[in-house]
Design a protein around this motif. Structure first.
Motif, PDB file in Angstrom:
ATOM      1  N   UNK A  40       0.682  -1.282  -0.025  1.00  0.00           N
ATOM      2  CA  UNK A  40      -0.015   0.127  -0.103  1.00  0.00           C
ATOM      3  C   UNK A  40       0.835   1.357  -0.057  1.00  0.00           C
ATOM      4  N   UNK A  41       0.606   2.239  -0.930  1.00  0.00           N
ATOM      5  CA  UNK A  41       1.567   3.529  -1.037  1.00  0.00           C
ATOM      6  C   UNK A  41       1.040   4.643   0.457  1.00  0.00           C
ATOM      7  N   UNK A  42       1.917   4.869   0.805  1.00  0.00           N
ATOM      8  CA  UNK A  42       2.001   5.735   2.046  1.00  0.00           C
ATOM      9  C   UNK A  42       2.073   7.127   1.520  1.00  0.00           C
ATOM     10  N   UNK A  43       0.913   7.725   1.829  1.00  0.00           N
ATOM     11  CA  UNK A  43       1.061   9.181   1.320  1.00  0.00           C
ATOM     12  C   UNK A  43       2.247  10.014   2.229  1.00  0.00           C
ATOM     13  N   UNK A  44       2.543  11.119   1.407  1.00  0.00           N
ATOM     14  CA  UNK A  44       3.754  11.744   1.746  1.00  0.00           C
ATOM     15  C   UNK A  44       3.438  12.221   3.350  1.00  0.00           C
ATOM     16  N   UNK A  45       2.112  12.999   3.424  1.00  0.00           N
ATOM     17  CA  UNK A  45       1.845  13.566   4.646  1.00  0.00           C
ATOM     18  C   UNK A  45       1.575  12.649   6.099  1.00  0.00           C
ATOM     19  N   UNK A  46       1.593  11.381   5.490  1.00  0.00           N
ATOM     20  CA  UNK A  46       1.434  10.030   6.533  1.00  0.00           C
ATOM     21  C   UNK A  46       2.497   9.573   7.099  1.00  0.00           C
TER      22      UNK A  46
END
Length: 67
Positions: A40-46
Motif C-alpha cells: 500500500x502506498x503511504x501518502x507523503x503527509x502520513x
C-alpha cells in the motif's frame, strides 16, 4: 528490527519506528520518494504517523535525474 526493503532483508536500529524515520536513516528525507508499505502506498503527509513493524515489506522508489 528486520524489514524487507526493496526485496532484501535489512536490519535497522530499533529506534526507527516510522516511515519518516526510515527515510531519514537512509538520508532520503530531502528526495522525492514513493514509499510502499505492505503493498500500500503511504501518502507523503502520513510518513510521520506510519509505524513500522518487524517483517514489514517496504519498497522505496526515488527519482534520479540524468539523460
Amino acid at each position: 528490527m528486520e524489514l524487507i526493503i526493496n526485496g532484501e532483508a535489512v536490519t535497522i536500529p530499533d529506534h526507527i519506528k516510522t516511515s519518516a524515520a526510515l527515510l531519514n536513516f537512509f538520508q532520503l528525507e530531502e528526495k522525492v520518494v514513493i514509499v510502499e508499505l505492505n503493498e500500500a502506498i503511504v501518502a507523503k503527509n502520513a510518513h510521520q504517523d506510519t509505524t513500522l513493524s518487524a517483517g514489514d515489506r517496504i519498497e522505496i522508489v526515488h527519482f534520479v535525474g540524468g539523460g
